[in-house]
Enzyme design. Structure first.
Site, mmCIF file in Angstrom:
data_model
loop_
_atom_site.group_PDB
_atom_site.id
_atom_site.type_symbol
_atom_site.label_atom_id
_atom_site.label_comp_id
_atom_site.label_asym_id
_atom_site.label_seq_id
_atom_site.Cartn_x
_atom_site.Cartn_y
_atom_site.Cartn_z
ATOM 1 N N ARG A 193 -3.998 6.234 0.980
ATOM 2 C CA ARG A 193 -4.581 7.337 1.306
ATOM 3 C C ARG A 193 -3.723 8.369 2.322
ATOM 4 O O ARG A 193 -3.946 9.259 2.797
ATOM 5 C CB ARG A 193 -5.904 6.995 2.119
ATOM 6 C CG ARG A 193 -6.782 6.593 1.143
ATOM 7 C CD ARG A 193 -8.037 5.823 1.747
ATOM 8 N NE ARG A 193 -7.849 4.593 2.411
ATOM 9 C CZ ARG A 193 -8.740 3.838 3.245
ATOM 10 N NH1 ARG A 193 -9.749 4.446 3.695
ATOM 11 N NH2 ARG A 193 -8.278 2.740 3.574
ATOM 12 N N ARG B 72 0.627 -1.140 0.019
ATOM 13 C CA ARG B 72 -0.039 0.111 0.136
ATOM 14 C C ARG B 72 0.947 1.283 -0.059
ATOM 15 O O ARG B 72 0.496 2.097 0.618
ATOM 16 C CB ARG B 72 -0.904 -0.023 1.038
ATOM 17 C CG ARG B 72 -2.304 -1.125 1.219
ATOM 18 C CD ARG B 72 -3.148 -0.587 1.935
ATOM 19 N NE ARG B 72 -4.080 -1.704 2.470
ATOM 20 C CZ ARG B 72 -4.122 -2.394 3.580
ATOM 21 N NH1 ARG B 72 -3.796 -1.498 4.592
ATOM 22 N NH2 ARG B 72 -4.881 -3.329 3.824
ATOM 23 N N TYR C 113 -14.233 -13.199 0.372
ATOM 24 C CA TYR C 113 -15.136 -12.076 -0.040
ATOM 25 C C TYR C 113 -16.168 -12.271 -0.915
ATOM 26 O O TYR C 113 -17.290 -11.893 -0.506
ATOM 27 C CB TYR C 113 -14.173 -10.953 -0.868
ATOM 28 C CG TYR C 113 -13.362 -10.164 0.279
ATOM 29 C CD1 TYR C 113 -13.618 -9.194 0.839
ATOM 30 C CD2 TYR C 113 -11.702 -10.526 0.133
ATOM 31 C CE1 TYR C 113 -12.654 -8.482 2.022
ATOM 32 C CE2 TYR C 113 -10.966 -10.007 0.908
ATOM 33 C CZ TYR C 113 -11.279 -8.953 1.749
ATOM 34 O OH TYR C 113 -10.495 -8.509 2.595
ATOM 35 N N ARG D 255 -7.700 10.831 -5.932
ATOM 36 C CA ARG D 255 -8.925 9.975 -5.631
ATOM 37 C C ARG D 255 -10.151 10.900 -5.682
ATOM 38 O O ARG D 255 -11.120 10.347 -6.284
ATOM 39 C CB ARG D 255 -8.802 9.145 -4.439
ATOM 40 C CG ARG D 255 -10.248 8.595 -4.296
ATOM 41 C CD ARG D 255 -10.019 7.677 -3.130
ATOM 42 N NE ARG D 255 -11.527 7.162 -2.778
ATOM 43 C CZ ARG D 255 -11.861 6.128 -1.874
ATOM 44 N NH1 ARG D 255 -10.962 5.427 -1.455
ATOM 45 N NH2 ARG D 255 -13.058 5.853 -1.795
ATOM 46 N N ASP E 64 -6.903 -3.353 -6.954
ATOM 47 C CA ASP E 64 -7.406 -3.784 -5.629
ATOM 48 C C ASP E 64 -7.427 -5.571 -5.935
ATOM 49 O O ASP E 64 -7.678 -5.953 -7.381
ATOM 50 C CB ASP E 64 -8.730 -3.489 -5.636
ATOM 51 C CG ASP E 64 -9.510 -3.907 -4.319
ATOM 52 O OD1 ASP E 64 -10.198 -4.746 -4.232
ATOM 53 O OD2 ASP E 64 -9.117 -3.335 -3.252
#
Length: 352
Positions: free
Chosen positions: A30, A26, A153, A39, A76
């Site tokens: 963010r 990562r 998921y 973003r 992702d």
């Protein structure tokens, strides 16, 4: 094109390097204000991930700030199930959700291997563009989630505290779960192969949730499919072979078996020392890791101390790629990341 910085690939081949290579899971994310601005421009996470130009921009952002030794595709892990028609959304503060989770035999039979040139074309376009923009500065890593982690998921419909739905399927209807995992494994192989053709110079599989399985379930429902990918994924031969890294959170009990898969590298978390991991894998693989990400909340001296400790745990000799034991968090201080990256290169020059 000859790479200007090939430390990362040399370390994966367990060849001597002038300093330990470092990249961070990562690293595009963010915590960087420039990422947040991009973003916002994209309008949503998937708007960002599905736009090759913007995905390229955020991939390159950390490389402008830090002397990282590899870039990793911004994407992702859930692109594959999304392309299978499960309806992926990201609600603010809630994480991923699937509109159509897989719960029945009928749901499993609807699954298919997506067309990499159609449903997942945006990923391959991003890989090609990033590789072009990197211009030989550092290698580009492509990636996928592991079959087990993707299945978690797909069946739960999102994140979960205890993964009760997929574990119940494993216990009540193992053949159905194996059918799903076989389809997902076929898709992962096709996905990573297409990324390689598009320009990825190394490939990583993220098995985020394998470590929450009991040993016999891990071997049946996670390890088996990692072994299949390592054996079947076309990666070339000899010096041109594209290296494969298997990262798993909580994979310490299985290091010997993972080292025998044929992968070039193993990513480990902070719950096992690199000294122990190196001893148990017997020089069969490079090791990647394994600083606790929470270390980045420490002050600079604390970060430098833990970087030094991690490097000393691996010890002298080739075959180490410095990384975190898992991904970075949005509230981390960008200045602390620079302290970490610079300390890795500074301290490892003494050790190598």
């Amino acid at each position: 094109m000859t790479l200007k910085n090939d430390r990362f690939l040399r370390a994966l081949r367990r060849e001597p390097v002038d300093a330990t290579p470092v990249w961070l899971m990562r690293q595009a994310g963010r915590y960087l204000p420039e990422y947040r601005a991009t973003r916002a421009q994209a309008g949503s996470f998937m708007g960002l991930a599905t736009n090759p130009e913007l995905a390229c921009e955020v991939t390159l952002q950390p490389l402008r700030r830090y002397e990282l030794d590899a870039a990793i595709l911004f994407s992702d892990i859930l692109t594959i199930p999304d392309a299978m028609g499960l309806g992926l959304t990201f609600a603010e503060g809630e994480g991923p959700r699937f509109a159509r989770p897989v719960r029945s035999h009928a749901d499993i039979e609807k699954l298919f291997v997506p067309d990499m040139a159609k449903e997942l074309r945006y990923v391959m376009d991003a890989v090609s563009l990033i590789r072009k923009e990197l211009n030989g500065s550092v290698p580009l890593i492509g990636f996928s989630g592991s079959p087990w982690t993707l299945a978690c998921y797909m069946i739960e419909g999102g994140g979960s505290d205890n993964f009760s739905k997929i574990k119940a399927m494993a216990l009540n209807d193992a053949p159905a779960l194996h059918r799903l995992l076989d389809i997902v494994t076929d898709a992962v192989i096709a996905y990573l192969s297409a990324q390689r053709v598009a320009g990825a110079q190394a490939l990583q599989i993220f098995d985020t949730w394998g470590g929450m399985l009991s040993p016999h379930m891990y071997r049946e429902f996670s390890l088996r499919y990692l072994q299949r990918i390592a054996a079947e994924l076309p990666r070339g031969e000899g010096a041109d072979k594209t290296p494969l890294i298997l990262f798993g959170k909580g994979n310490a009990p299985y290091l010997e078996e993972l080292a025998d898969t044929g992968a070039e590298g193993l990513g480990v978390d902070w719950l096992v020392s690199l000294e122990e991991a190196r001893r148990r894998t017997q020089g069969k693989v490079a090791l990647q890791g394994n600083l606790d990400p929470v270390t980045l909340y420490a002050d600079p001296e604390g970060i430098r101390r833990e970087v030094k400790r991690t490097l000393e745990s691996y010890g002298k000799g080739p075959g180490h790629i410095f990384n975190l034991g898992h991904g970075m968090s949005p509230d981390m201080n960008p200045d602390h990341v620079k302290v970490l990256v610079d300390a890795v290169h500074e301290f490892s020059r003494v050790l190598t």
